[in-house]
Design a protein around this motif. Structure first.
Motif, mmCIF file in Angstrom:
data_model
loop_
_atom_site.group_PDB
_atom_site.id
_atom_site.type_symbol
_atom_site.label_atom_id
_atom_site.label_comp_id
_atom_site.label_asym_id
_atom_site.label_seq_id
_atom_site.Cartn_x
_atom_site.Cartn_y
_atom_site.Cartn_z
ATOM 1 N N THR A 63 0.843 -1.212 0.000
ATOM 2 C CA THR A 63 0.000 0.000 0.000
ATOM 3 C C THR A 63 0.870 1.250 0.000
ATOM 4 O O THR A 63 0.623 2.189 -0.764
ATOM 5 N N LEU A 64 1.896 1.256 0.837
ATOM 6 C CA LEU A 64 2.807 2.406 0.900
ATOM 7 C C LEU A 64 3.478 2.632 -0.447
ATOM 8 O O LEU A 64 3.549 3.761 -0.944
ATOM 9 N N HIS A 65 3.959 1.571 -1.049
ATOM 10 C CA HIS A 65 4.639 1.665 -2.344
ATOM 11 C C HIS A 65 3.728 2.251 -3.422
ATOM 12 O O HIS A 65 4.125 3.151 -4.161
ATOM 13 N N TYR A 66 2.514 1.737 -3.509
ATOM 14 C CA TYR A 66 1.622 2.167 -4.592
ATOM 15 C C TYR A 66 0.919 3.490 -4.338
ATOM 16 O O TYR A 66 0.453 4.125 -5.280
ATOM 17 N N THR A 67 0.838 3.906 -3.102
ATOM 18 C CA THR A 67 0.165 5.184 -2.828
ATOM 19 C C THR A 67 1.135 6.343 -2.664
ATOM 20 O O THR A 67 0.728 7.497 -2.796
ATOM 21 N N SER A 68 2.406 6.052 -2.385
ATOM 22 C CA SER A 68 3.346 7.154 -2.144
ATOM 23 C C SER A 68 4.560 7.139 -3.052
ATOM 24 O O SER A 68 5.394 8.032 -2.957
ATOM 25 N N ALA A 69 4.709 6.150 -3.903
ATOM 26 C CA ALA A 69 5.840 6.000 -4.818
ATOM 27 C C ALA A 69 7.156 5.733 -4.098
ATOM 28 O O ALA A 69 8.219 5.894 -4.676
ATOM 29 N N LEU A 70 7.096 5.316 -2.855
ATOM 30 C CA LEU A 70 8.306 4.930 -2.150
ATOM 31 C C LEU A 70 8.868 3.699 -2.856
ATOM 32 O O LEU A 70 8.116 2.764 -3.151
ATOM 33 N N PRO A 71 10.176 3.687 -3.151
ATOM 34 C CA PRO A 71 10.743 2.519 -3.839
ATOM 35 C C PRO A 71 10.468 1.222 -3.076
ATOM 36 O O PRO A 71 10.362 1.215 -1.846
ATOM 37 N N ALA A 72 10.372 0.128 -3.811
ATOM 38 C CA ALA A 72 10.039 -1.172 -3.236
ATOM 39 C C ALA A 72 10.968 -1.540 -2.091
ATOM 40 O O ALA A 72 10.518 -2.021 -1.038
ATOM 41 N N GLU A 73 12.261 -1.311 -2.267
ATOM 42 C CA GLU A 73 13.232 -1.661 -1.235
ATOM 43 C C GLU A 73 12.949 -0.916 0.064
ATOM 44 O O GLU A 73 13.009 -1.491 1.151
ATOM 45 N N ARG A 74 12.642 0.359 -0.050
ATOM 46 C CA ARG A 74 12.378 1.165 1.142
ATOM 47 C C ARG A 74 11.035 0.835 1.763
ATOM 48 O O ARG A 74 10.893 0.837 2.983
ATOM 49 N N ALA A 75 10.033 0.557 0.934
ATOM 50 C CA ALA A 75 8.718 0.189 1.467
ATOM 51 C C ALA A 75 8.813 -1.120 2.235
ATOM 52 O O ALA A 75 8.243 -1.257 3.326
ATOM 53 N N ALA A 76 9.547 -2.087 1.686
ATOM 54 C CA ALA A 76 9.719 -3.372 2.363
ATOM 55 C C ALA A 76 10.494 -3.184 3.667
ATOM 56 O O ALA A 76 10.090 -3.699 4.716
#
Length: 102
Positions: free
Chosen positions: A33-46
């Motif tokens: 959800t964070l990745h797709y709603t805020s464009a945070l890179p996958a590595e950082r979201a994980a």
């Protein structure tokens, strides 16, 4: 083909797509959800939710598959709607043909 754009998806859309999966980990759900709603890179979201990138990527792949299915259904519905609209427009714009009297 990616159907989901990081940073451009609403929380509601992501939640509905996730509801169609078997993803149950609150951390994976939160990271996706964070990745797709805020464009945070996958590595950082994980990392921000304490999950392995491989688990994130597995969830991301499943979510993309579901999104592709939803988009395919929408394309079928859109084509059917356009055909129905064209048919009803043709009926409305075609002049009434008088009956042939023998």
């Amino acid at each position: 083909m990616n159907h989901l754009l990081p940073g451009f998806e609403s929380q509601e859309r992501v939640a509905l797509l996730l509801s169609l999966t078997r993803i149950s980990s609150p951390e994976v759900i939160a990271a996706l959800t964070l990745h797709y709603t805020s464009a945070l890179p996958a590595e950082r979201a994980a990392a921000s939710h304490g999950i392995e990138l491989s688990n994130f990527m597995r969830g991301q792949k499943k979510l993309e598959q579901i999104a592709a299915t939803v988009e395919a259904i929408k394309a079928i519905d859109w084509a059917k709607l356009q055909l129905t609209h064209l048919q009803s427009s043709a009926l409305l714009t075609s002049p009434l043909q008088p009956k042939q009297v023998a």
